[in-house]
Every structure is written in C-alpha cells, then in structure tokens.
Motif scaffolding. Structure first.
Motif, mmCIF file in Angstrom:
data_model
loop_
_atom_site.group_PDB
_atom_site.id
_atom_site.type_symbol
_atom_site.label_atom_id
_atom_site.label_comp_id
_atom_site.label_asym_id
_atom_site.label_seq_id
_atom_site.Cartn_x
_atom_site.Cartn_y
_atom_site.Cartn_z
ATOM 1 N N THR A 16 -0.826 2.103 -9.546
ATOM 2 C CA THR A 16 -1.538 2.199 -8.073
ATOM 3 C C THR A 16 -2.540 1.218 -7.892
ATOM 4 O O THR A 16 -3.261 0.477 -7.360
ATOM 5 C CB THR A 16 -1.862 3.489 -7.924
ATOM 6 N N ILE A 17 -3.432 1.057 -8.331
ATOM 7 C CA ILE A 17 -4.789 0.002 -9.006
ATOM 8 C C ILE A 17 -4.288 -1.504 -8.732
ATOM 9 O O ILE A 17 -4.277 -1.893 -8.277
ATOM 10 C CB ILE A 17 -5.461 0.283 -10.785
ATOM 11 N N VAL A 18 -3.173 -1.180 -9.502
ATOM 12 C CA VAL A 18 -2.096 -2.575 -9.357
ATOM 13 C C VAL A 18 -1.897 -3.248 -8.143
ATOM 14 O O VAL A 18 -2.505 -4.229 -7.463
ATOM 15 C CB VAL A 18 -1.388 -3.227 -9.917
ATOM 16 N N GLY A 19 -1.083 -1.528 -7.192
ATOM 17 C CA GLY A 19 -1.109 -2.044 -6.050
ATOM 18 C C GLY A 19 -2.355 -2.334 -4.979
ATOM 19 O O GLY A 19 -1.944 -3.451 -3.802
ATOM 20 N N GLY A 20 -3.522 -1.693 -5.524
ATOM 21 C CA GLY A 20 -4.636 -1.760 -4.829
ATOM 22 C C GLY A 20 -5.395 -3.181 -4.689
ATOM 23 O O GLY A 20 -5.717 -3.385 -3.242
ATOM 24 N N PHE A 21 -5.239 -3.013 -5.403
ATOM 25 C CA PHE A 21 -5.569 -4.654 -5.939
ATOM 26 C C PHE A 21 -4.870 -6.036 -4.974
ATOM 27 O O PHE A 21 -5.272 -6.864 -4.535
ATOM 28 C CB PHE A 21 -6.358 -5.261 -7.491
ATOM 29 N N THR A 22 -3.709 -5.509 -5.301
ATOM 30 C CA THR A 22 -2.849 -6.688 -5.037
ATOM 31 C C THR A 22 -2.430 -6.768 -2.832
ATOM 32 O O THR A 22 -3.036 -7.978 -2.463
ATOM 33 C CB THR A 22 -1.028 -5.979 -5.547
ATOM 34 N N PHE A 23 -2.716 -5.486 -2.449
ATOM 35 C CA PHE A 23 -2.722 -5.482 -0.573
ATOM 36 C C PHE A 23 -5.025 -6.042 -0.680
ATOM 37 O O PHE A 23 -4.397 -6.781 0.448
ATOM 38 C CB PHE A 23 -3.319 -3.895 -0.821
ATOM 39 N N LEU A 24 -6.022 -5.625 -2.139
ATOM 40 C CA LEU A 24 -7.098 -6.832 -1.224
ATOM 41 C C LEU A 24 -6.687 -7.887 -1.290
ATOM 42 O O LEU A 24 -6.958 -8.738 -0.518
ATOM 43 C CB LEU A 24 -7.692 -6.294 -2.194
ATOM 44 N N LEU B 259 0.861 -1.157 0.455
ATOM 45 C CA LEU B 259 0.186 0.193 0.046
ATOM 46 C C LEU B 259 1.347 1.466 0.321
ATOM 47 O O LEU B 259 0.591 2.385 -0.959
ATOM 48 C CB LEU B 259 -0.708 -0.118 0.826
ATOM 49 N N ILE B 260 1.854 1.149 0.993
ATOM 50 C CA ILE B 260 2.968 2.274 1.114
ATOM 51 C C ILE B 260 4.145 2.561 -0.998
ATOM 52 O O ILE B 260 3.794 3.775 -1.122
ATOM 53 C CB ILE B 260 3.884 2.533 1.799
ATOM 54 N N ALA B 261 4.042 1.231 -1.031
ATOM 55 C CA ALA B 261 4.590 1.687 -2.712
ATOM 56 C C ALA B 261 3.451 1.842 -3.425
ATOM 57 O O ALA B 261 3.525 3.126 -4.489
ATOM 58 C CB ALA B 261 5.114 0.381 -3.653
ATOM 59 N N SER B 262 2.064 1.647 -3.398
ATOM 60 C CA SER B 262 1.428 2.325 -4.574
ATOM 61 C C SER B 262 0.894 3.860 -4.139
ATOM 62 O O SER B 262 0.113 4.567 -4.647
ATOM 63 C CB SER B 262 -0.199 1.466 -4.231
ATOM 64 N N SER B 263 1.020 4.317 -3.011
ATOM 65 C CA SER B 263 0.865 5.801 -2.499
ATOM 66 C C SER B 263 2.037 6.000 -3.412
ATOM 67 O O SER B 263 1.690 7.880 -3.618
ATOM 68 C CB SER B 263 0.878 5.655 -0.723
ATOM 69 N N PHE C 148 -10.636 -0.585 -1.237
ATOM 70 C CA PHE C 148 -11.901 -1.252 -2.236
ATOM 71 C C PHE C 148 -12.706 -0.012 -3.006
ATOM 72 O O PHE C 148 -12.362 0.121 -4.589
ATOM 73 C CB PHE C 148 -12.875 -1.820 -2.390
ATOM 74 N N SER C 149 -13.173 1.149 -2.057
ATOM 75 C CA SER C 149 -13.402 1.991 -2.620
ATOM 76 C C SER C 149 -12.528 3.059 -3.293
ATOM 77 O O SER C 149 -12.849 3.839 -3.973
ATOM 78 C CB SER C 149 -14.454 2.649 -1.335
ATOM 79 N N GLY C 150 -11.149 3.118 -2.490
ATOM 80 C CA GLY C 150 -10.437 3.648 -3.017
ATOM 81 C C GLY C 150 -9.675 3.377 -5.065
ATOM 82 O O GLY C 150 -9.187 4.062 -6.020
#
Length: 153
Positions: A31-39, A2-6, A102-104
């Motif tokens: 950023t989207i890839v990072g968010g989905f990876t985190f989830l 998540l920090i990397a996606s930030s 997920f909303s983000g």
C-alpha cells in the motif's frame, strides 16, 4: 495505482482481523509503495503540465500581447491548453488531494512500523489498521471523482 493500493489496504485489514502480523506488514508495504508511486506519477504530470512538452515548446508559437512567444506550460497566470481557470482549479484540487494522499502514506508508514514492532500484537487487536484503511479508502474514492471530472469530462 491508487485503486490497486486500496485493494492491498483491504488485504492488510483482513490480515489484521486474522491477527497475521506478517501479512499485515506485507500488504501495508505494498500500500505504501502504491501511494508513493501515485505521488511520483502526479509530480511527473505536474512537471509536464507546467513546463509543457519539449517538442511543442520548440515548434509552436502563440501570440501574447502582440508578441510571438513559444508555448510553454500551464501556470497560475495562463494556460495554453484551455481556460486559465482550469489550470487554477486543476492545481488546487490535485494538489489538495495529493497532500491528503501524502498524509495517508505517512499514516501507512506509521501503521507498518507499529505492526513490524509488534505494537498491535501487544494490544491484542489491529484496529488502527482498519481506521487508517478507512482514511485511505476515502482518499481513493475522492480520486475517482477528481479523475472523472478532470481527465474524463
């Protein structure tokens, strides 16, 4: 993750200030890839926390109401890893945070789509990239506290 996606979101915002559509698209996609990876990582963790590790389930036994049963995972009724209230709070806080992540991610997908279709070029500015970026950074900051208190303390 998540920090990397930030960081990639910061790069997307910076590209927006320069009016560089291709870079905005590239960094928003990362950023989207990072968010989905985190989830996905959070879903994997929940699955293992709820079901318990397979080797532990087969080998270990616990006594519940005088009956020997295999140790399974945590749920909202019991938690073999610690106090039951911890599992309740863990699922609530990480689930609440995951919902906001997920909303983000959905907002980031919308921003990516708008950038890719030239919406922001026609408007003459990329303000929405920055606005959604602020939300993304807030979600990231909250994760720093969640991680600290649930995983490190």
């Amino acid at each position: 993750i998540l920090i990397a996606s930030s960081v990639t979101m910061v790069l997307a915002v910076e590209a927006g200030h320069r009016g560089d559509r291709k870079d905005v698209e590239k960094w928003m996609l990362w950023t989207i890839v990072g968010g989905f990876t985190f989830l996905g990582s959070q879903a994997w963790e929940w699955g293992h926390f709820i079901h318990g590790p397979e080797d532990l389930t087969l080998a270990a036994k616990q006594i519940i109401d005088g009956v020997s049963t295999p140790i399974e995972g945590a749920n909202l009724v019991r938690n073999p890893y610690g106090p039951p209230a911890f599992a309740d709070l863990f699922f609530f806080i990480t689930g609440f945070h995951g919902t906001h992540v997920f909303s983000g991610v959905l907002l980031n997908v919308l921003i990516f789509f708008n950038a890719a279709t030239g919406v922001y070029e026609r408007r003459g500015h990329y303000e929405m990239v920055e606005k959604v970026g602020l939300y993304w950074h807030f979600v990231d900051l909250v994760w720093v506290f969640v991680f600290t208190f649930f995983y490190l303390v």
